[in-house]
Design an enzyme around this catalytic site. Structure first.
Site, PDB file in Angstrom:
ATOM      1  N   ALA A  76      61.431  14.958  34.004  1.00 14.27           N
ATOM      2  CA  ALA A  76      61.276  13.368  33.889  1.00 14.27           C
ATOM      3  C   ALA A  76      60.296  13.258  34.856  1.00 14.27           C
ATOM      4  O   ALA A  76      60.147  13.807  36.038  1.00 14.27           O
ATOM      5  CB  ALA A  76      62.674  12.881  34.184  1.00 14.27           C
ATOM      6  N   GLU A 122      64.903  20.589  28.981  1.00 15.36           N
ATOM      7  CA  GLU A 122      65.940  19.653  28.013  1.00 15.36           C
ATOM      8  C   GLU A 122      65.205  19.318  26.810  1.00 15.36           C
ATOM      9  O   GLU A 122      65.638  19.643  25.723  1.00 15.36           O
ATOM     10  CB  GLU A 122      66.354  18.351  28.719  1.00 15.36           C
ATOM     11  CG  GLU A 122      67.489  18.742  29.709  1.00 15.36           C
ATOM     12  CD  GLU A 122      67.804  17.851  30.650  1.00 15.36           C
ATOM     13  OE1 GLU A 122      66.799  17.224  31.144  1.00 15.36           O
ATOM     14  OE2 GLU A 122      69.046  17.674  31.027  1.00 15.36           O
TER      15      GLU A 122
HETATM   16  N1  CAA Z   1      57.498  14.058  38.223  1.00  9.48           N
HETATM   17  C1  CAA Z   1      56.358  13.445  38.406  1.00  9.48           C
HETATM   18  N2  CAA Z   1      55.219  14.195  39.054  1.00  9.48           N
HETATM   19  C2  CAA Z   1      55.265  15.533  38.907  1.00  9.48           C
HETATM   20  C3  CAA Z   1      56.267  16.198  38.469  1.00  9.48           C
HETATM   21  C4  CAA Z   1      57.564  15.202  37.979  1.00  9.48           C
HETATM   22  N3  CAA Z   1      58.605  15.970  37.296  1.00  9.48           N
HETATM   23  N4  CAA Z   1      56.049  17.530  38.448  1.00  9.48           N
HETATM   24  C5  CAA Z   1      54.927  17.638  39.065  1.00  9.48           C
HETATM   25  N5  CAA Z   1      54.368  16.342  39.195  1.00  9.48           N
HETATM   26  C6  CAA Z   1      53.054  16.123  39.869  1.00  9.48           C
HETATM   27  C7  CAA Z   1      52.980  16.417  41.405  1.00  9.48           C
HETATM   28  O1  CAA Z   1      53.524  15.353  42.004  1.00  9.48           O
HETATM   29  C8  CAA Z   1      51.439  16.617  41.378  1.00  9.48           C
HETATM   30  O2  CAA Z   1      50.938  15.362  41.214  1.00  9.48           O
HETATM   31  P1  CAA Z   1      49.866  15.060  42.565  1.00  9.48           P
HETATM   32  O3  CAA Z   1      48.700  15.920  42.222  1.00  9.48           O
HETATM   33  O4  CAA Z   1      49.351  13.777  42.220  1.00  9.48           O
HETATM   34  O5  CAA Z   1      50.250  15.408  43.986  1.00  9.48           O
HETATM   35  C9  CAA Z   1      51.078  17.149  40.035  1.00  9.48           C
HETATM   36  O6  CAA Z   1      52.057  16.947  39.291  1.00  9.48           O
HETATM   37  C10 CAA Z   1      50.871  18.696  40.395  1.00  9.48           C
HETATM   38  O7  CAA Z   1      52.211  19.096  40.859  1.00  9.48           O
HETATM   39  P2  CAA Z   1      52.193  20.300  41.958  1.00  9.48           P
HETATM   40  O8  CAA Z   1      51.148  19.941  43.094  1.00  9.48           O
HETATM   41  O9  CAA Z   1      53.523  19.951  42.524  1.00  9.48           O
HETATM   42  O10 CAA Z   1      52.043  21.861  41.423  1.00  9.48           O
HETATM   43  P3  CAA Z   1      52.531  22.904  42.078  1.00  9.48           P
HETATM   44  O11 CAA Z   1      52.025  23.718  40.936  1.00  9.48           O
HETATM   45  O12 CAA Z   1      52.460  23.125  43.431  1.00  9.48           O
HETATM   46  O13 CAA Z   1      54.181  23.026  41.650  1.00  9.48           O
HETATM   47  C11 CAA Z   1      56.120  22.558  40.167  1.00  9.48           C
HETATM   48  C12 CAA Z   1      54.547  22.851  40.356  1.00  9.48           C
HETATM   49  C13 CAA Z   1      57.085  23.659  40.720  1.00  9.48           C
HETATM   50  C14 CAA Z   1      56.436  22.386  38.810  1.00  9.48           C
HETATM   51  C15 CAA Z   1      56.463  21.134  40.960  1.00  9.48           C
HETATM   52  O14 CAA Z   1      55.509  20.325  40.727  1.00  9.48           O
HETATM   53  C16 CAA Z   1      57.659  20.672  41.020  1.00  9.48           C
HETATM   54  O15 CAA Z   1      58.541  21.137  41.503  1.00  9.48           O
HETATM   55  N6  CAA Z   1      57.983  19.581  40.043  1.00  9.48           N
HETATM   56  C17 CAA Z   1      58.925  18.902  39.856  1.00  9.48           C
HETATM   57  C18 CAA Z   1      60.103  19.769  39.122  1.00  9.48           C
HETATM   58  C19 CAA Z   1      61.409  18.811  38.864  1.00  9.48           C
HETATM   59  O16 CAA Z   1      62.098  18.674  39.861  1.00  9.48           O
HETATM   60  N7  CAA Z   1      61.806  18.400  37.734  1.00  9.48           N
HETATM   61  C20 CAA Z   1      62.986  17.821  37.303  1.00  9.48           C
HETATM   62  C21 CAA Z   1      62.766  16.419  37.350  1.00  9.48           C
HETATM   63  S1  CAA Z   1      64.006  15.374  37.014  1.00  9.48           S
HETATM   64  C22 CAA Z   1      64.754  15.392  35.590  1.00  9.48           C
HETATM   65  O17 CAA Z   1      64.103  16.011  34.760  1.00  9.48           O
HETATM   66  C23 CAA Z   1      66.155  14.720  35.274  1.00  9.48           C
HETATM   67  C24 CAA Z   1      66.690  14.967  33.902  1.00  9.48           C
HETATM   68  O18 CAA Z   1      67.419  15.778  33.569  1.00  9.48           O
HETATM   69  C25 CAA Z   1      66.013  14.115  32.719  1.00  9.48           C
END
Ligand code: CAA
Length: 268
Positions: A76, A122
């Protein structure tokens, strides 16, 4: 295996999904590459609307839902909800859109590569046949940002991989690699990265050659296995099985077998 292209141009800047058809296969590609296909409410609404449109379209038998090679979806959209209160989240009721997606009757083949995290995992689990690239990283890392899965992760992941693995994934936030996901029954097949999309499309076409009513009934019956006690599920399956004998496709399929020829299904 052939390598199909993932490149399709959006018609407008607002288009968060890309849509095309290939014969009787409807294709939806998530299209927020800059944020690794993070799932904001607008994207989920477009997705639900398109799935409903494909469901109503008699020329479509099977749907493919694809992400990019780098990410199916990284969850999300965190930025979208970071400052929300409980009440705001409750009023938004953003998971109502997920309920619409869950109601899709036609089979959905997921083409997964790279990250399928949080809501991305999910969403993947809402699909029916899951084709994953060998680079897939699948998990529910919400615990790392102070929350927990909210779109079915604690339930569907546990049913798929069992309590021990689900607890490990959900409580530590670690990602499963493709081999672990396959061994745990979370994905259907693992293929080399460069073929994840073309294989998903090929399998969707293979399914689309079956009788479309039988496909839908079979999906419905398998999903019942998650929702009901065994005896109730068996009764449900039996009723759908009998119901298929009122279709022309059943007659055509069985006659074609007897006559040693390929069936010509009409969806009737
Ligand atoms: N929401 C918003 N933006 C996100 C995102 C997310 N879930 N995942 C990645 N992005 C964005 C980053 O902020 C980044 O944006 P910027 O370039 O503007 O900084 C861009 O995507 C690229 O991401 P990274 O630079 O972080 O890329 P990476 O290769 O270093 O890491 C990753 C990749 C491990 C997926 C990391 O981005 C990450 O940990 N993302 C979040 C994953 C997460 O926590 N997901 C769960 C969300 S909550 C949810 O889903 C609730 C539910 O049950 C419905």
């Amino acid at each position: 295996m052939t390598t199909a292209t993932l490149e399709t141009k959006p018609m407008t800047a607002e288009q968060l999904i890309l849509v095309e058809t290939d014969g009787s296969v409807g294709i939806i590609k998530l299209n927020r590459p800059k944020v690794l296909n993070a799932l904001n409410p607008e994207l989920m609404t477009q997705l639900a609307e398109q799935l409903e449109a494909f469901d109503k379209d008699d020329s479509i038998y099977v749907i493919v839902l694809a992400g990019s090679e780098r990410a199916f979806a990284a969850g999300a959209d965190i930025g979208d909800m970071a400052e929300c209160s409980s009440l705001e989240m409750y009023k938004r009721d953003q998971f109502a859109t997920w309920d619409r997606i869950k109601r899709t009757k036609k089979p959905i083949v997921a083409a997964v590569s790279g990250y399928a995290l949080g809501g991305g995992c999910e969403l993947m689990m809402l699909c029916d046949v899951i084709i994953a690239s060998d680079t897939s990283q699948i998990g529910q890392p919400e615990i790392n940002i102070g929350v927990m899965p909210g779109a079915g992760g604690t339930q569907r992941l546990t049913r798929a991989v069992g309590k021990a693995t689900a607890m490990d994934v959900i409580l530590t936030g670690r990602f499963l690699n493709a081999a672990e996901a396959l061994a745990g029954g979370l994905v259907s097949r693992v293929v080399p990265r460069e073929h994840f999309y073309s294989e998903a499309l090929r399998i969707a076409h293979e399914m689309a050659r079956k009788g479309p009513i039988a496909l839908r009934f079979a999906k419905e019956s398998v999903l019942k296995a998650h929702e009901t006690a065994l005896s109730e599920g068996l009764e449900y399956e039996r009723k759908l099985f009998y119901a298929l004998f009122s279709t022309e496709d059943q007659k055509e399929g069985m006659r074609a077998f007897m006559e040693k020829r390929k069936p010509d299904f009409k969806g009737k």
